[in-house]
Scaffold this motif. Structure first.
Motif, PDB file in Angstrom:
ATOM      1  N   MET A   1      33.891  42.164  52.786  1.00  0.00           N
ATOM      2  CA  MET A   1      34.478  40.975  52.188  1.00  0.00           C
ATOM      3  C   MET A   1      35.543  41.399  51.190  1.00  0.00           C
ATOM      4  N   ILE A   2      35.506  40.924  49.977  1.00  0.00           N
ATOM      5  CA  ILE A   2      36.487  41.266  48.955  1.00  0.00           C
ATOM      6  C   ILE A   2      35.990  42.455  48.142  1.00  0.00           C
ATOM      7  N   GLN A   3      36.894  43.387  47.871  1.00  0.00           N
ATOM      8  CA  GLN A   3      36.577  44.532  47.022  1.00  0.00           C
ATOM      9  C   GLN A   3      37.382  44.415  45.728  1.00  0.00           C
ATOM     10  N   LEU A   4      36.799  44.804  44.624  1.00  0.00           N
ATOM     11  CA  LEU A   4      37.500  44.870  43.352  1.00  0.00           C
ATOM     12  C   LEU A   4      37.532  46.320  42.896  1.00  0.00           C
ATOM     13  N   THR A   5      38.704  46.760  42.454  1.00  0.00           N
ATOM     14  CA  THR A   5      38.811  48.103  41.896  1.00  0.00           C
ATOM     15  C   THR A   5      38.176  48.111  40.510  1.00  0.00           C
ATOM     16  N   GLU A   6      37.987  49.297  39.973  1.00  0.00           N
ATOM     17  CA  GLU A   6      37.440  49.417  38.622  1.00  0.00           C
ATOM     18  C   GLU A   6      38.336  48.705  37.609  1.00  0.00           C
ATOM     19  N   GLY A   7      39.653  48.801  37.803  1.00  0.00           N
ATOM     20  CA  GLY A   7      40.589  48.122  36.906  1.00  0.00           C
ATOM     21  C   GLY A   7      40.429  46.610  36.949  1.00  0.00           C
ATOM     22  N   ALA A   8      40.221  46.059  38.143  1.00  0.00           N
ATOM     23  CA  ALA A   8      40.026  44.612  38.285  1.00  0.00           C
ATOM     24  C   ALA A   8      38.704  44.185  37.659  1.00  0.00           C
ATOM     25  N   ILE A   9      37.662  44.962  37.888  1.00  0.00           N
ATOM     26  CA  ILE A   9      36.353  44.643  37.305  1.00  0.00           C
ATOM     27  C   ILE A   9      36.446  44.635  35.784  1.00  0.00           C
ATOM     28  N   ASP A  65      35.110  30.224  48.349  1.00  0.00           N
ATOM     29  CA  ASP A  65      34.726  29.077  49.181  1.00  0.00           C
ATOM     30  C   ASP A  65      34.807  29.468  50.658  1.00  0.00           C
ATOM     31  N   PRO A  66      34.048  28.793  51.514  1.00  0.00           N
ATOM     32  CA  PRO A  66      34.003  29.172  52.936  1.00  0.00           C
ATOM     33  C   PRO A  66      35.346  29.046  53.665  1.00  0.00           C
ATOM     34  N   VAL A  67      36.238  28.173  53.219  1.00  0.00           N
ATOM     35  CA  VAL A  67      37.552  28.021  53.860  1.00  0.00           C
ATOM     36  C   VAL A  67      38.444  29.222  53.533  1.00  0.00           C
ATOM     37  N   SER A  68      38.365  29.726  52.306  1.00  0.00           N
ATOM     38  CA  SER A  68      39.201  30.863  51.888  1.00  0.00           C
ATOM     39  C   SER A  68      38.695  32.188  52.426  1.00  0.00           C
ATOM     40  N   GLU A  69      37.406  32.286  52.709  1.00  0.00           N
ATOM     41  CA  GLU A  69      36.795  33.563  53.080  1.00  0.00           C
ATOM     42  C   GLU A  69      37.503  34.281  54.228  1.00  0.00           C
ATOM     43  N   ALA A  73      39.009  38.126  53.757  1.00  0.00           N
ATOM     44  CA  ALA A  73      38.136  39.190  54.277  1.00  0.00           C
ATOM     45  C   ALA A  73      38.872  40.530  54.285  1.00  0.00           C
ATOM     46  N   GLY A  74      38.258  41.521  53.668  1.00  0.00           N
ATOM     47  CA  GLY A  74      38.841  42.861  53.621  1.00  0.00           C
ATOM     48  C   GLY A  74      39.852  43.088  52.516  1.00  0.00           C
ATOM     49  N   THR A  75      40.108  42.071  51.684  1.00  0.00           N
ATOM     50  CA  THR A  75      41.098  42.184  50.624  1.00  0.00           C
ATOM     51  C   THR A  75      40.572  43.034  49.470  1.00  0.00           C
ATOM     52  N   THR A  76      41.440  43.866  48.921  1.00  0.00           N
ATOM     53  CA  THR A  76      41.128  44.623  47.715  1.00  0.00           C
ATOM     54  C   THR A  76      41.958  44.049  46.570  1.00  0.00           C
ATOM     55  N   VAL A  77      41.276  43.695  45.491  1.00  0.00           N
ATOM     56  CA  VAL A  77      41.933  43.149  44.308  1.00  0.00           C
ATOM     57  C   VAL A  77      41.973  44.244  43.247  1.00  0.00           C
ATOM     58  N   ASP A  78      43.147  44.451  42.678  1.00  0.00           N
ATOM     59  CA  ASP A  78      43.323  45.455  41.632  1.00  0.00           C
ATOM     60  C   ASP A  78      43.959  44.782  40.428  1.00  0.00           C
ATOM     61  N   PHE A  79      43.891  45.434  39.292  1.00  0.00           N
ATOM     62  CA  PHE A  79      44.594  44.986  38.093  1.00  0.00           C
ATOM     63  C   PHE A  79      45.491  46.136  37.664  1.00  0.00           C
ATOM     64  N   VAL A  80      46.784  45.867  37.599  1.00  0.00           N
ATOM     65  CA  VAL A  80      47.733  46.923  37.257  1.00  0.00           C
ATOM     66  C   VAL A  80      48.445  46.589  35.950  1.00  0.00           C
ATOM     67  N   VAL A  81      48.770  47.635  35.227  1.00  0.00           N
ATOM     68  CA  VAL A  81      49.530  47.513  33.991  1.00  0.00           C
ATOM     69  C   VAL A  81      50.867  48.182  34.254  1.00  0.00           C
ATOM     70  N   ASP A  91      45.684  43.498  48.051  1.00  0.00           N
ATOM     71  CA  ASP A  91      45.980  44.253  49.266  1.00  0.00           C
ATOM     72  C   ASP A  91      45.178  43.584  50.363  1.00  0.00           C
ATOM     73  N   ASN A  92      45.844  42.694  51.105  1.00  0.00           N
ATOM     74  CA  ASN A  92      45.180  41.832  52.075  1.00  0.00           C
ATOM     75  C   ASN A  92      45.562  42.244  53.499  1.00  0.00           C
TER      76      ASN A  92
END
Length: 106
Positions: A1-9, A65-69, A73-81, A91-92
């Motif tokens: 499903m969705i992954q979060l990097t350490e920076g995003a967390i 939500d089930p419509v967005s899933e 799917a497979g997206t990685t969310v990061d937080f960058v400075v 990264d979808n």
């Protein structure tokens, strides 16, 4: 499903701890709009909706939500400075195209 990097967390934890209201987790969704067709929407929420898909990343709750899933799917969310500004990036693998701002996709 969705992954979060350490920076995003860490960014989500910081936002939750700084919220003046009670927060259960972060909602990530996809809506029609943006310059490429769809846009990412994120926000802190006090509680999950009944049909939300709930994920846990190192104690940070994520609600989708089930419509967005399928779009996420497979997206990685990061937080960058960066010099130009800080923020979340996506990264979808489902995005056939995206705009230059990285906040919308098609």
């Amino acid at each position: 499903m969705i992954q979060l990097t350490e920076g995003a967390i860490n960014a989500v934890r910081s936002a939750i701890s700084g919220s003046p209201e009670p927060v259960e987790g972060l909602r990530i969704a996809v809506e029609t709009g943006g310059c490429a067709g769809y846009k990412y929407v994120m926000g802190l929420v006090a509680e999950a909706l009944p049909d939300d898909i709930a994920l846990d990343h190192d104690g940070v709750k994520i609600f989708v939500d089930p419509v967005s899933e399928p779009y996420l799917a497979g997206t990685t969310v990061d937080f960058v400075v960066a010099v130009a500004g800080s923020g979340f990036t996506f990264d979808n693998p489902n995005a056939a195209s995206s705009c230059s701002c990285g906040k919308s996709f098609g």
